[in-house]
Design an enzyme around this catalytic site. Structure first.
Site, PDB file in Angstrom:
ATOM      1  CG  ASP A   8      35.295  39.630  42.920  1.00 11.45           C
ATOM      2  OD1 ASP A   8      35.827  40.703  43.386  1.00 11.45           O
ATOM      3  OD2 ASP A   8      35.238  39.403  41.639  1.00 11.45           O
ATOM      4  CE  LYS A 106      37.622  41.509  40.509  1.00 14.17           C
ATOM      5  NZ  LYS A 106      36.736  40.938  39.830  1.00 14.17           N
ATOM      6  CB  CYS A 151      37.630  36.920  40.194  1.00 18.10           C
ATOM      7  SG  CYS A 151      36.393  37.691  39.133  1.00 18.10           S
TER       8      CYS A 151
HETATM    9  C1  VGL Z   1      33.319  36.897  38.594  1.00 20.05           C
HETATM   10  C2  VGL Z   1      32.118  36.127  37.156  1.00 20.05           C
HETATM   11  C3  VGL Z   1      31.828  37.496  36.620  1.00 20.05           C
HETATM   12  C4  VGL Z   1      34.131  36.299  40.003  1.00 20.05           C
HETATM   13  C5  VGL Z   1      32.965  38.092  38.413  1.00 20.05           C
HETATM   14  O1  VGL Z   1      34.285  37.205  40.896  1.00 20.05           O
HETATM   15  O2  VGL Z   1      34.842  35.257  40.046  1.00 20.05           O
HETATM   16  N1  VGL Z   1      32.892  35.784  37.821  1.00 20.05           N
HETATM   17  N2  VGL Z   1      32.556  38.417  37.534  1.00 20.05           N
END
Ligand code: VGL
Ligand code: ZN
Length: 204
Positions: A8, A106, A151
């Site tokens: 991410d 995701k 994540c």
């Molecule tokens: C994430 C919160 C919501 C992450 C993704 O990448 O850690 N955290 N969506």
């Protein structure tokens, strides 16, 4: 065989983004230096539809960062982030993505969030990553990226459960830290058996 799992590294998780991780962009040059040292490069991309159920805006009676009960367990309510097709969902512009072989998206189902790269938050719905890695003979996965306490943590824990040697590159991750979640994440990952390393160690 070892793979780099870049979690991410998207604009919304970097300074100026909708769910900015403090110093989130500092991981980018560190990750770029590691890319040539792996057999396989896998990236994840948080990829939500508008009105995703993890967005506080989908729950008018709730506040940002409230924790609610969903059918699959507890869920933090986030600001709208990483909406499909928006600039916030794009990878950080300085991240080298040419060597990436697979991108796992995701969180694309409205009714369920997905922190881990292996399973959605019901811990049942698979992303297919474990099968992909096994078919390619990958035994060791090195986690880098954002956010350490969400994540990255869930990917590390599920990866260990799926039988992979999970490593985390300490200086190539950054966390959100809600109510001590960052310290808690390190504790949980270490108890589970994560192998902690640094980029200098990997490059030496
Ligand atoms: C994430 C919160 C919501 C992450 C993704 O990448 O850690 N955290 N969506
Ligand atoms: Zn998300």
């Amino acid at each position: 065989m070892k793979a780099l799992l870049i979690v991410d590294v998207q604009n919304d998780f970097c300074p100026g983004g909708a769910l900015a991780v403090p110093d989130g962009d500092k991981v980018v040059p560190v990750i770029n230096r590691l890319i040539d040292h792996f057999d396989a490069i896998i990236q994840t991309q948080d990829w939500h539809p508008k009105n995703h159920s993890s967005f506080a805006s989908s729950h008018p009676e709730k506040n940002l960062y409230d924790v609610v009960e969903m059918k699959y367990g507890t869920q933090v309510l986030w600001p709208d982030h990483c909406v499909q097709g928006t600039k916030g969902a794009d990878f950080h512009p300085d991240l080298k993505t040419d060597k990436t072989q697979v991108i796992i998206r995701k969180g694309f189902r409205r009714e369920i969030d997905s922190y881990s790269t292996f399973f959605e938050n019901d811990h049942k719905t698979t992303t297919g990553l474990a099968g992909y890695l096994k078919e390619r003979g990958i035994t060791d996965l090195y986690a880098v990226g954002l956010a350490t306490d969400f994540c990255v943590k869930w990917s590390v824990i599920d990866g260990i459960d799926e039988g992979f040697n999970m490593h985390i590159v300490e200086d190539a991750v950054a966390g959100i830290d809600l109510d001590g979640s960052l310290e808690q994440a390190w504790k949980e990952m270490k108890e589970k058996g994560v192998i902690v390393t640094t980029s200098d160690q990997l490059l030496s």
